[in-house]
Scaffold this motif. Sequence first.
Motif, PDB file in Angstrom:
ATOM      1  N   GLN A  18      -4.290  11.071  -4.442  1.00 46.46           N
ATOM      2  CA  GLN A  18      -3.962   9.796  -3.830  1.00 46.46           C
ATOM      3  C   GLN A  18      -2.041   9.660  -3.592  1.00 46.46           C
ATOM      4  O   GLN A  18      -1.919   9.670  -4.279  1.00 46.46           O
ATOM      5  CB  GLN A  18      -4.853   8.431  -3.579  1.00 46.46           C
ATOM      6  N   ARG A  78      -7.312   7.258  -8.092  1.00 41.83           N
ATOM      7  CA  ARG A  78      -6.132   7.567  -7.662  1.00 41.83           C
ATOM      8  C   ARG A  78      -5.509   9.327  -8.036  1.00 41.83           C
ATOM      9  O   ARG A  78      -5.234   9.620  -7.416  1.00 41.83           O
ATOM     10  CB  ARG A  78      -5.362   6.637  -7.505  1.00 41.83           C
ATOM     11  N   THR A  94      -6.351  13.494   5.174  1.00 41.72           N
ATOM     12  CA  THR A  94      -5.283  12.371   5.213  1.00 41.72           C
ATOM     13  C   THR A  94      -6.426  11.412   6.314  1.00 41.72           C
ATOM     14  O   THR A  94      -7.431  11.956   7.094  1.00 41.72           O
ATOM     15  CB  THR A  94      -3.893  12.775   5.924  1.00 41.72           C
ATOM     16  N   SER A 122       2.674   3.144   4.081  1.00 40.02           N
ATOM     17  CA  SER A 122       1.866   1.569   4.088  1.00 40.02           C
ATOM     18  C   SER A 122       3.479   0.640   5.387  1.00 40.02           C
ATOM     19  O   SER A 122       4.472   0.565   5.195  1.00 40.02           O
ATOM     20  CB  SER A 122       1.639   0.516   3.599  1.00 40.02           C
ATOM     21  N   GLU A 169       0.789  -1.435  -0.065  1.00 40.46           N
ATOM     22  CA  GLU A 169      -0.199   0.134   0.230  1.00 40.46           C
ATOM     23  C   GLU A 169       0.819   1.467  -0.207  1.00 40.46           C
ATOM     24  O   GLU A 169       0.612   2.094   0.271  1.00 40.46           O
ATOM     25  CB  GLU A 169      -0.826  -0.069   1.494  1.00 40.46           C
ATOM     26  N   ASN A 170       2.160   1.275  -0.649  1.00 41.71           N
ATOM     27  CA  ASN A 170       2.788   2.665  -0.838  1.00 41.71           C
ATOM     28  C   ASN A 170       3.232   2.994  -2.208  1.00 41.71           C
ATOM     29  O   ASN A 170       3.950   1.904  -2.990  1.00 41.71           O
ATOM     30  CB  ASN A 170       4.459   1.731  -0.248  1.00 41.71           C
ATOM     31  N   GLN A 177      -2.304   1.601   6.423  1.00 40.40           N
ATOM     32  CA  GLN A 177      -2.274   2.541   5.677  1.00 40.40           C
ATOM     33  C   GLN A 177      -2.683   4.004   6.087  1.00 40.40           C
ATOM     34  O   GLN A 177      -3.458   4.154   6.890  1.00 40.40           O
ATOM     35  CB  GLN A 177      -3.175   2.187   4.327  1.00 40.40           C
ATOM     36  N   ARG A 178      -1.934   5.268   5.965  1.00 36.22           N
ATOM     37  CA  ARG A 178      -2.071   6.115   5.556  1.00 36.22           C
ATOM     38  C   ARG A 178      -2.328   7.377   4.484  1.00 36.22           C
ATOM     39  O   ARG A 178      -0.973   6.781   3.634  1.00 36.22           O
ATOM     40  CB  ARG A 178      -0.789   6.497   6.268  1.00 36.22           C
ATOM     41  N   LEU A 179      -3.602   7.448   4.037  1.00 39.59           N
ATOM     42  CA  LEU A 179      -4.056   7.523   3.142  1.00 39.59           C
ATOM     43  C   LEU A 179      -3.851   9.540   2.530  1.00 39.59           C
ATOM     44  O   LEU A 179      -4.884   9.678   3.492  1.00 39.59           O
ATOM     45  CB  LEU A 179      -5.007   7.448   2.470  1.00 39.59           C
ATOM     46  N   SER A 225      -0.174   6.622  -0.828  1.00 35.94           N
ATOM     47  CA  SER A 225      -0.516   6.069   0.388  1.00 35.94           C
ATOM     48  C   SER A 225       0.966   5.536   0.804  1.00 35.94           C
ATOM     49  O   SER A 225       2.429   5.091   0.054  1.00 35.94           O
ATOM     50  CB  SER A 225      -1.564   5.035  -0.221  1.00 35.94           C
TER      51      SER A 225
END
Length: 205
Positions: free
Chosen positions: A139, A134, A174, A143, A94-95, A166-168, A141
């Motif tokens: 976006q 996205r 955010t 992770s 998720e990066n 995950q940090r989105l 992301s």
Amino acid sequence: MELSRGQQRLLFVVVVLALGGLGIFLLGSRHRTATPPPARPSATAAPATSTPASAPATTIGGGGGVNIYQWLPFTQQDLTAASRATVAFAADYENWSYTEPAQAYVAKMNGLVTTNFAASLQNSYATPGVAALRSAQKQISTSSGGIASIRSFGTGSITFVVNIAQRLATTSGTSNSTKQYAVTVVSNATGWQVNDVELAGAGNQ
């Protein structure tokens, strides 16, 4: 040697605890610029919070004990390598950024995933609707992940339950979230590689 039911249960617990000893070393091996919130381990497993470079040899019973790996289809070194590949994959899964093409997203996981699974990841990342959203939301992301438990294993294959945080960041703000995945790694000529990932709650458990 045939194990009693009690010994089988103890064996599984010992394997999970030995796996729990891999966490800090593996998590510390890959750092990200933004750190997501800590992952929550499942209620039935030891969290990956402290980790030596390799899993310690574990024994059961007194009088010198018995090496648990004689009952498992993988060695202590296999478990360490499979765990390391799984945690490294969790940090990349998720990066990504809206500016990153599918090929670049998958290229980060070269050596961590099988050829077939790499193609599947690239196709999923490039799905028109997903890619459009996205880009529209700009976006970004990041992770990180930690192993919660072993779900199943066989000859040349181990499935781990992994918490991926995950940090989105989007144009709207955010958000942080944590999801639990079943990550299957397989042994091949190049080592242990991820061959499949799905939400832990999907399918049979």
